[in-house]
Design an enzyme around this catalytic site. Structure first.
Site, PDB file in Angstrom:
ATOM      1  N   ASP A 153     -19.734   5.970   5.072  1.00 33.57           N
ATOM      2  CA  ASP A 153     -18.391   5.407   5.008  1.00 33.57           C
ATOM      3  C   ASP A 153     -17.691   5.998   3.792  1.00 33.57           C
ATOM      4  O   ASP A 153     -18.023   5.656   2.649  1.00 33.57           O
ATOM      5  CB  ASP A 153     -18.452   3.876   4.879  1.00 33.57           C
ATOM      6  N   LYS A 216     -11.658   3.436   9.642  1.00 31.14           N
ATOM      7  CA  LYS A 216     -11.947   2.119   9.083  1.00 31.14           C
ATOM      8  C   LYS A 216     -10.790   1.654   8.216  1.00 31.14           C
ATOM      9  O   LYS A 216     -10.214   2.446   7.474  1.00 31.14           O
ATOM     10  CB  LYS A 216     -13.242   2.208   8.266  1.00 31.14           C
ATOM     11  N   LYS A 252     -13.213   0.487  12.864  1.00 30.98           N
ATOM     12  CA  LYS A 252     -13.913  -0.552  12.107  1.00 30.98           C
ATOM     13  C   LYS A 252     -12.944  -1.280  11.178  1.00 30.98           C
ATOM     14  O   LYS A 252     -12.587  -0.761  10.129  1.00 30.98           O
ATOM     15  CB  LYS A 252     -15.054   0.055  11.289  1.00 30.98           C
TER      16      LYS A 252
END
Length: 316
Positions: A153, A216, A252
Site C-alpha cells: 500500500d 485506495k 479500497k
C-alpha cells in the site's frame, strides 16, 4: 461514459503535458449529484437473510490493520490470529482478506499467517506522508516484498499531484509497481487532502494508468478519510477504466469505517456503481481496525438474537 476517450492517447511515458491534457479532459464531477446519489444509496434497506450474507462478505473483505508507532511483534501476532479465526467460538466466520502492518513487522505477520490464505499487506513508501526520496521509498518497498508481503500500500506525493506535476506522480507509481514483483500494488490518494472530487477522479485514472492494482482512499491518519461520495467517484473510475482498457482494478476505502451499517452502505455502493464483478475480496477491500468487532457483534446478534456487547470479542 469515459469509454469515449480514445485509449490511443494513453502513452506509457507518463509525460506531464500529455497527462495533464488527458486528466483535465476527463468529464467534471457533479459534486452535488455525487453526494445526493451516495446519500440515496446509503438509505437502501436489505432483508435479514441478505444482511447475514453481507456481513460475512464484509468480514472477508477486511484488511485488518495496525499502524501505530507502538506496534509490537506480540500485537501483530495476536492480530494475525484474529484475522484467521475472527470468532474462535464460531468456525463458520470467514477469514479476513489481509493483515496490514508496517514493513518492519511484515516477517512477523508472514510467519503467523503461513498457510492460512490471509494476505500480508504493508504500507511502504514513507507512509503516511510519502515525502521521502524515491530511492528510499523503493528500498522500503523492496524490503517489505523480500520479507514476504503479498500486497504493498503506497502513498502518492500529494504535493506533487496538487502542483500539477502528474509526470512525477505517474513515474513514482510505475517505479514502485516495478519493484513490487508479484505483490499487488494499492495506491493511496489521501483523498481528504485532494480537496475536490475532480481531483479524486484524476488521481484514480493517473494511478490506474501507472499500473495500480487497487486504488485506495486514505491512510486513516487524517480527517476526512473514506467517504461514500469519494468512493462512488473511484468506483465510477474503475468501471470506466475497465470499459476503456479491458483491465480491472480494485478499490479500497480506508479510515473511519467503524460499523456494520457503514460496511453495508459501501457494499451497496459497489453493486450499484461498479457492479457485482467488484463484490469480492479480490476487487474490493475495507481498510479498518475496529470495524471487525462490530461485524462480529452484529453477526452474533443475527444468529442468536442476543447482542454480545463490545467486550465479548478481543479488542484490536
Amino acid at each position: 461514459m469515459l469509454g469515449l476517450v480514445s485509449t490511443e492517447t494513453l502513452t506509457a511515458d507518463g509525460g506531464t503535458a500529455e497527462l495533464r491534457a488527458f486528466l483535465h479532459g476527463l468529464p467534471g464531477v457533479d459534486q452535488v449529484g455525487a453526494e445526493e446519489r451516495a446519500a440515496r444509496l446509503s438509505t437502501r434497506s436489505i432483508k435479514t437473510s441478505a444482511k447475514a450474507e453481507a456481513i460475512d462478505l464484509a468480514i472477508a473483505m477486511v484488511d485488518l490493520t495496525t499502524l501505530e508507532g507502538a506496534d509490537t511483534a506480540g500485537k501483530v501476532g495476536a492480530l494475525c490470529a484474529k484475522a484467521v479465526r475472527p470468532d474462535p467460538s464460531d468456525p463458520g466466520v470467514p477469514k479476513v482478506a489481509a493483515v496490514c502492518v508496517y514493513p518492519d513487522l511484515v516477517a512477523v505477520a508472514v510467519e503467523a499467517l503461513r498457510g492460512s490464505g490471509v494476505g500480508v499487506a504493508s504500507v511502504a513508501t514513507s507512509f503516511p506522508s510519502g515525502r521521502a526520496p524515491l530511492e528510499a521509498r523503493l528500498a522500503d518497498t523492496r524490503a517489505a516484498v523480500a520479507a514476504g508481503a503479498s500486497e504493498i500500500d503506497m502513498v502518492i506525493d500529494r504535493g506533487a499531484f496538487l502542483a500539477g506535476d502528474y509526470g512525477k506522480v505517474f513515474g513514482e507509481i510505475a517505479a514502485v509497481k516495478e519493484v513490487c514483483g508479484g505483490a499487488h500494488l494499492k495506491v493511496i490518494f489521501e483523498t481528504g487532502e485532494l480537496v475536490t472530487l475532480d481531483n479524486v477522479r484524476r488521481a484514480s485514472w493517473l494511478a490506474m494508468r501507472a499500473g495500480a492494482d487497487f486504488i485506495k482512499t486514505s491512510t486513516g491518519k487524517i480527517s476526512p478519510a473514506a467517504t461514500l461520495p469519494v468512493t462512488l467517484v473511484m468506483l465510477e473510475a474503475v468501471r470506466d477504466f475497465r470499459e476503456a482498457t479491458g483491465r480491472q482494478v480494485g478499490v479500497k476505502p480506508a479510515g473511519g469505517i467503524r460499523t456494520t451499517k457503514d460496511a453495508i452502505r459501501y457494499l451497496v455502493l459497489v453493486k450499484e456503481v461498479a457492479g457485482p464483478d467488484w463484490l469480492t475480496p479480490e476487487w474490493f477491500r475495507l481498510g479498518a481496525s475496529s470495524l471487525l468487532n462490530d461485524l462480529l457483534m452484529q453477526r452474533r446478534k443475527l444468529a442468536t438474537g442476543v447482542y454480545s456487547g463490545p467486550d465479548y470479542f478481543t479488542l484490536d
